[in-house]
Design a protein around this motif. Structure first.
Motif, PDB file in Angstrom:
ATOM      1  N   LEU A 225       0.817  -1.210   0.000  1.00 36.61           N
ATOM      2  CA  LEU A 225       0.000   0.000   0.000  1.00 36.61           C
ATOM      3  C   LEU A 225       0.851   1.261   0.000  1.00 36.61           C
ATOM      4  N   ASP A 226       1.892   1.288   0.816  1.00 36.19           N
ATOM      5  CA  ASP A 226       2.725   2.483   0.921  1.00 36.19           C
ATOM      6  C   ASP A 226       3.914   2.469  -0.034  1.00 36.19           C
ATOM      7  N   GLY A 233      -4.067   4.611  -7.128  1.00 33.78           N
ATOM      8  CA  GLY A 233      -5.238   4.639  -6.247  1.00 33.78           C
ATOM      9  C   GLY A 233      -5.845   6.024  -6.232  1.00 33.78           C
ATOM     10  N   GLY A 234      -6.783   6.207  -5.319  1.00 29.62           N
ATOM     11  CA  GLY A 234      -7.415   7.503  -5.208  1.00 29.62           C
ATOM     12  C   GLY A 234      -8.880   7.466  -5.599  1.00 29.62           C
ATOM     13  N   PRO A 235      -9.611   8.528  -5.269  1.00 36.84           N
ATOM     14  CA  PRO A 235     -11.069   8.535  -5.446  1.00 36.84           C
ATOM     15  C   PRO A 235     -11.533   8.303  -6.881  1.00 36.84           C
ATOM     16  N   TRP A 239     -13.866   5.076  -7.842  1.00 40.86           N
ATOM     17  CA  TRP A 239     -15.230   5.102  -8.351  1.00 40.86           C
ATOM     18  C   TRP A 239     -15.320   4.490  -9.751  1.00 40.86           C
ATOM     19  N   THR A 240     -14.273   4.618 -10.543  1.00 40.44           N
ATOM     20  CA  THR A 240     -14.265   3.988 -11.872  1.00 40.44           C
ATOM     21  C   THR A 240     -14.271   2.469 -11.735  1.00 40.44           C
ATOM     22  N   LEU A 241     -13.418   1.946 -10.858  1.00 36.91           N
ATOM     23  CA  LEU A 241     -13.359   0.496 -10.655  1.00 36.91           C
ATOM     24  C   LEU A 241     -14.632  -0.022  -9.990  1.00 36.91           C
ATOM     25  N   ALA A 242     -15.202   0.758  -9.061  1.00 36.32           N
ATOM     26  CA  ALA A 242     -16.457   0.333  -8.415  1.00 36.32           C
ATOM     27  C   ALA A 242     -17.584   0.250  -9.436  1.00 36.32           C
ATOM     28  N   ALA A 243     -17.619   1.209 -10.360  1.00 32.00           N
ATOM     29  CA  ALA A 243     -18.631   1.155 -11.418  1.00 32.00           C
ATOM     30  C   ALA A 243     -18.397  -0.068 -12.305  1.00 32.00           C
ATOM     31  N   GLY A 244     -17.132  -0.371 -12.610  1.00 27.69           N
ATOM     32  CA  GLY A 244     -16.826  -1.567 -13.377  1.00 27.69           C
ATOM     33  C   GLY A 244     -17.260  -2.835 -12.674  1.00 27.69           C
ATOM     34  N   LEU A 267      -8.522  -6.854 -10.935  1.00 30.79           N
ATOM     35  CA  LEU A 267      -9.507  -5.803 -10.663  1.00 30.79           C
ATOM     36  C   LEU A 267      -9.899  -5.728  -9.195  1.00 30.79           C
ATOM     37  N   ALA A 268     -10.169  -6.863  -8.546  1.00 27.20           N
ATOM     38  CA  ALA A 268     -10.564  -6.827  -7.139  1.00 27.20           C
ATOM     39  C   ALA A 268      -9.436  -6.298  -6.250  1.00 27.20           C
ATOM     40  N   PRO A 269      -8.187  -6.783  -6.385  1.00 31.37           N
ATOM     41  CA  PRO A 269      -7.114  -6.192  -5.573  1.00 31.37           C
ATOM     42  C   PRO A 269      -6.899  -4.707  -5.852  1.00 31.37           C
ATOM     43  N   TRP A 270      -6.994  -4.323  -7.128  1.00 31.07           N
ATOM     44  CA  TRP A 270      -6.812  -2.912  -7.483  1.00 31.07           C
ATOM     45  C   TRP A 270      -7.922  -2.055  -6.881  1.00 31.07           C
ATOM     46  N   LEU A 271      -9.141  -2.575  -6.877  1.00 32.38           N
ATOM     47  CA  LEU A 271     -10.266  -1.862  -6.276  1.00 32.38           C
ATOM     48  C   LEU A 271     -10.033  -1.644  -4.783  1.00 32.38           C
ATOM     49  N   ILE A 272      -9.497  -2.642  -4.105  1.00 32.74           N
ATOM     50  CA  ILE A 272      -9.223  -2.508  -2.669  1.00 32.74           C
ATOM     51  C   ILE A 272      -8.092  -1.522  -2.431  1.00 32.74           C
ATOM     52  N   LEU A 273      -7.064  -1.559  -3.267  1.00 26.85           N
ATOM     53  CA  LEU A 273      -5.982  -0.583  -3.160  1.00 26.85           C
ATOM     54  C   LEU A 273      -6.517   0.831  -3.332  1.00 26.85           C
ATOM     55  N   ALA A 274      -7.337   1.033  -4.353  1.00 27.05           N
ATOM     56  CA  ALA A 274      -7.899   2.369  -4.594  1.00 27.05           C
ATOM     57  C   ALA A 274      -8.821   2.781  -3.455  1.00 27.05           C
TER      58      ALA A 274
END
Length: 369
Positions: A225-226, A233-235, A239-244, A267-274
């Motif tokens: 993460l760090d 990541g970031g908002p 929101w783009t990945l959540a919509a996907g 996609l799922a790991p990237w969504l959690i990172l974001a």
């Protein structure tokens, strides 16, 4: 499901603000509701309804790896294996037990009313195995076979969750990032040959690489993460990945295995990172946190509650009606989940945790006296 249900404790133990993790709460809530809708499509034979929402299970596993790493990162050396597993059992089992009892009562009472006679020896065995969270490998159709948890089908993911939790904590003193990456890649390499599964006797073994890939992806995300650049990541990306994710879950057809694996691996790991880098505020943070609180009760109880609602409706009217029962199930499950969370699950977990604390520290206190 996964379970991502330790998020609240993770916030407190790791010092993260609730607003910072409300984004992950919102993911949990949306995923749990999507699983409910997916099952309604199957139970009412509605083709194309949330056809891929079963992939929410993999999101739960990935969230669990991230959240447990966050919650216990400072206790890896001090907390014993038995202490960790007690904490996990206290967190998971109260609603598992409640769901099993509700479902077993329905199966027993429906005998001779809606369907054929129920084999009570098999029903008793299913209940006993479920109460210790062990699969029933040859459950008869009359009580819900070939599901390995015939009284509450989604419980299979909670069995897999506890298995991977135990393995993770047993290996907690191994360097976590290399271990997580190795296990993620190793399990992921198996999935193209096995496919997904885990809920039935024939597919139970497939659940182990499935949970391993997603859980350790979440562990890896926590440790990276760090280290990863901010643009990952970031908002906006969250929101783009959540919509996907929403589009994927609600496509009217089941996506092929390679797309399912892209979801698990990327996609799922990237969504959690974001999501971990996204701060929600105001009403959206409040509603996201509430949906996260309700996600585990909804996941645990929607199957038993559906059985009762559907059974009573058919007993009264003769045939099921998706247009009436479907909305009723969603509303009743959500309301009942909130009530049972506040009046049963949270008080019982507090009492169990306090009882374990007193039992654990009483000998030391007595010896000191």
């Amino acid at each position: 499901m996964t379970t991502p249900q330790a998020l609240g404790s993770g916030e407190r133990e790791a010092g993260r603000s609730p607003q910072h993790l409300a984004s992950l709460d919102g993911l949990r809530g949306f995923a749990a509701l999507s699983v409910l809708i997916f099952h309604l499509g199957h139970w009412f034979d509605i083709p194309g309804l949330a056809s891929n929402a079963s992939l929410a299970v993999d999101l739960f596993f990935c969230l669990s790896g991230f959240v447990l790493s966050l919650a216990y990162c400072k206790r890896r050396q001090s907390l014993s294996f038995s202490g960790f597993m007690r904490a996990r059992l206290i967190r998971l089992m109260p609603l598992i037990v409640l769901g099993l009892v509700v479902s077993a009562l329905y199966v027993g009472l429906r005998s001779g009313h809606l369907e054929g006679e129920v084999p009570f020896a098999a029903l008793t065995l299913a209940l006993l195995l479920g109460l210790v969270n062990l699969p029933y490998l040859d459950a008869p159709d009359a009580i819900g076979g070939p599901q390995v948890f015939p009284l509450n089908g989604p419980q299979y993911s909670l069995f897999l969750e506890l298995v991977v939790n135990a393995f993770w904590w047993a290996t907690r003193r191994v360097s976590q990032l290399p271990l997580a990456i190795a296990l993620f890649l190793g399990c992921l390499a198996i999935l193209p040959f096995t496919g997904l599964g885990g809920d039935t006797t024939d597919t139970l073994w497939r659940g182990f690489p499935r949970v391993g890939a997603s859980f350790f992806a979440g562990v890896a995300v926590f440790h990276l993460l760090d280290r990863l650049p901010g643009w990952l990541g970031g908002p906006r990306l969250f929101w783009t990945l959540a919509a996907g994710m929403a589009v994927l879950f609600y496509l009217p057809f089941e996506v092929p295995l390679w797309m399912q694996l892209v979801w698990i691996a990327l996609l799922a790991p990237w969504l959690i990172l974001a999501g971990a880098r996204t701060v929600l505020q105001g009403r959206i943070a409040t509603w996201s946190s509430l949906s996260g609180d309700l996600s585990y009760p909804v996941y645990c109880l929607h199957y038993p509650l559906f059985c009762w609602i559907n059974g009573l409706y058919r007993l009264r009217f003769g045939e099921q009606n998706a247009g009436i029962e479907g909305p009723a199930v969603i509303v009743i499950v959500c309301v009942a989940s909130f009530v049972l969370l506040k009046l049963y699950d949270e008080p019982l977990r507090r009492a169990l945790a306090e009882g374990v604390r007193r039992w654990t520290y009483r000998p030391a206190s007595s010896a000191g006296a």
